[in-house]
Write an enzyme that holds these catalytic residues in place. Structure first.
Site, mmCIF file in Angstrom:
data_model
loop_
_atom_site.group_PDB
_atom_site.id
_atom_site.type_symbol
_atom_site.label_atom_id
_atom_site.label_comp_id
_atom_site.label_asym_id
_atom_site.label_seq_id
_atom_site.Cartn_x
_atom_site.Cartn_y
_atom_site.Cartn_z
ATOM 1 N N GLU A 158 0.726 -1.099 -0.239
ATOM 2 C CA GLU A 158 0.172 -0.070 -0.061
ATOM 3 C C GLU A 158 0.901 1.363 -0.098
ATOM 4 O O GLU A 158 0.509 2.212 0.796
ATOM 5 C CB GLU A 158 -1.061 0.036 1.279
ATOM 6 C CG GLU A 158 -1.935 -1.110 1.274
ATOM 7 C CD GLU A 158 -2.853 -1.268 2.529
ATOM 8 O OE1 GLU A 158 -2.871 -0.462 3.336
ATOM 9 O OE2 GLU A 158 -3.804 -2.195 2.329
ATOM 10 N N GLU A 263 -5.972 -10.704 -1.259
ATOM 11 C CA GLU A 263 -6.903 -10.651 -0.075
ATOM 12 C C GLU A 263 -8.363 -10.404 -0.524
ATOM 13 O O GLU A 263 -9.298 -9.720 -0.172
ATOM 14 C CB GLU A 263 -6.628 -9.357 0.648
ATOM 15 C CG GLU A 263 -5.276 -9.205 1.103
ATOM 16 C CD GLU A 263 -4.755 -7.909 1.758
ATOM 17 O OE1 GLU A 263 -5.539 -7.489 2.207
ATOM 18 O OE2 GLU A 263 -3.279 -7.664 1.739
HETATM 19 C C1 XIL Z 1 -6.441 -6.586 8.084
HETATM 20 C C2 XIL Z 1 -6.840 -7.597 9.269
HETATM 21 O O1 XIL Z 1 -7.644 -8.448 8.734
HETATM 22 C C3 XIL Z 1 -7.290 -7.136 10.440
HETATM 23 O O2 XIL Z 1 -7.571 -7.951 11.367
HETATM 24 C C4 XIL Z 1 -6.521 -5.948 11.221
HETATM 25 O O3 XIL Z 1 -7.154 -5.626 12.191
HETATM 26 C C5 XIL Z 1 -6.220 -5.093 10.092
HETATM 27 O O4 XIL Z 1 -5.686 -5.515 8.766
HETATM 28 N N1 XIL Z 1 -4.988 -4.724 3.649
HETATM 29 C C6 XIL Z 1 -3.975 -5.560 4.118
HETATM 30 C C7 XIL Z 1 -4.260 -6.278 5.164
HETATM 31 O O5 XIL Z 1 -2.833 -5.704 3.426
HETATM 32 O O6 XIL Z 1 -3.139 -6.736 6.054
HETATM 33 C C8 XIL Z 1 -5.516 -5.942 6.075
HETATM 34 O O7 XIL Z 1 -5.663 -6.776 7.248
HETATM 35 C C9 XIL Z 1 -6.718 -5.386 5.204
HETATM 36 C C10 XIL Z 1 -6.233 -4.418 4.102
#
Ligand code: XIL
Length: 372
Positions: A158, A263
């Site tokens: 990101e 994701e």
């Molecule tokens: C999220 C997790 O799912 C949560 O449990 C945590 O509180 C915050 O992070 N982008 C990413 C992930 O790269 O690591 C994130 O995961 C969601 C958005």
């Protein structure tokens, strides 16, 4: 005569058994074999072995895993002189014991980042030299610990905004764009065999797409390794525009890297609903914000199901360029979307429901994978 009847019935039994084998695969991972890996993210309940129903699904359907949280810099490196590896170690052991490919998520990210990483005790930003030394030490310790056991790392997460500019994270404020090639270099030095990925959300956005393509070119020009781009693919029920999403897949493939959906999830809660209901007046804001507390109505499920199919049609079209599709969690109850962007909601974003049952979409995805 008696013998031949026995032989015939034995033959029938044998054929029935074999035809069972010849049937199309009935798990996601088997159906996806030869195309791409199918993964999921593990939370601490799964890593610690408490969520036995979830673990059963993981073993049955997935051949790739990633830590939902425990490998991020805050949990794994809470203080400058202290690492906390116990959950990450268990995740890696679980993967190895079950013949599951492991991805490392993530090394350099502005979020879930301990404050000491980029800041001095007095609150000022660290110097460029100090931050480089910290990044190098963090990366070589974490990547080095799992050297040869983790297939690839989300090296940087990101770093680019939708308009194509760089996020003004502390890494950027201190080192400028240079922090990205440095992170890739340090990771490669720590494990030359590991694949290296750049990972981001809203990858459908044109500005972000263009800057990521430039970044790939820049890394390659410097002789640095980048194997794939991770498109997080947190989907909404009406956004993003899927044509734009597909354009990004095409642009990254043309830039010469593989693509991973890293994701994947899809919120079932319409974002337009809150605004519309409130505008009509009289709507209960709490209900508009969290409309499906008592279950997802059929029509809402159908809407979700058919949009999932549309996204997967795109994924299947580009399966030659896609090396992994990872869901961000196993069952609806596990999903971070129950707490994001609004805390305490009931969302339905994943292929398995709160009771650990496969939704009809699982069968449909298997069908789509088998027919390719
Ligand atoms: C999220 C997790 O799912 C949560 O449990 C945590 O509180 C915050 O992070 N982008 C990413 C992930 O790269 O690591 C994130 O995961 C969601 C958005």
């Amino acid at each position: 005569m008696k013998i031949s009847i026995h032989i015939i019935s034995a033959l029938i039994a044998c054929m029935t058994f074999l035809s069972g084998y010849a049937q199309s695969p009935s798990s996601l991972k088997d159906a996806a074999k030869g195309k791409f890996l199918i993964g999921t993210a593990l939370n601490h309940n799964q890593i610690l072995g408490h969520d036995t129903a979830g673990i059963k699904i993981i073993k049955e359907h997935f051949n790739a895993i990633v830590a939902e949280n425990c490998m991020k810099s805050q949990p794994i490196h809470p203080q400058r002189d202290r690492y906390s590896f116990s959950l990450a170690d268990k995740l890696v052991e679980f993967g190895e014991q079950n013949d599951i490919v492991i991805t490392g998520h993530t090394l350099i990210w502005h979020s879930q980042l301990p404050r000491w990483f980029c800041h001095n005790e007095d609150g000022s930003l660290r110097s460029a030299e100090e931050l480089k030394a910290i990044m190098k030490e963090h990366i070589s310790t974490v990547v080095g610990r799992y050297k040869g056991r983790i297939k690839g790392w989300d090296v940087v997460n990101e770093a680019i905004m939708e308009d194509g500019s760089y996020r003004k994270s502390p890494f950027y404020q201190i080192l400028g764009e240079e922090f990205i090639p440095l992170a890739f270099q340090y990771t490669h030095e720590a494990d030359p065999e590991a694949e290296l990925y750049y990972n981001d959300y809203n990858m459908w956005a044109e500005g972000k797409r263009n800057t990521v393509v430039k970044l790939i070119g820049e890394l390659r020009k410097r002789g640095l390794r980048i194997d794939a781009v991770g498109m997080q693919s947190h989907m909404g029920i009406s956004k993003p525009n899927l044509t734009e999403y597909e354009k990004s897949i095409e642009a990254f493939a043309a830039a010469g890297v593989k693509i991973m959906m890293t994701e994947f999830d899809m919120s079932a809660i319409p974002t337009e609903r809150l605004t519309a209901d409130l505008a009509e007046g009289g709507a209960d804001p709490a209900k508009a914000r969290n409309p499906y507390v008592d279950g997802l109505p059929d029509e809402a499920y159908q809407r979700w199901h058919s949009r999932m199919e549309k996204v997967w049609e795109i994924i299947m079209r580009h399966s030659d360029d896609i090396t992994r599709v990872t869901f961000w969690g196993v069952c609806d109850g596990d999903s971070w979307l129950n707490n994001f962007p609004v805390r305490g909601r009931t969302d339905y974003a994943l292929p398995f429901d709160r009771q650990h049952n496969a939704k009809p979409i699982v069968g449909r995805l298997i069908e789509m994978l088998n027919s390719k």
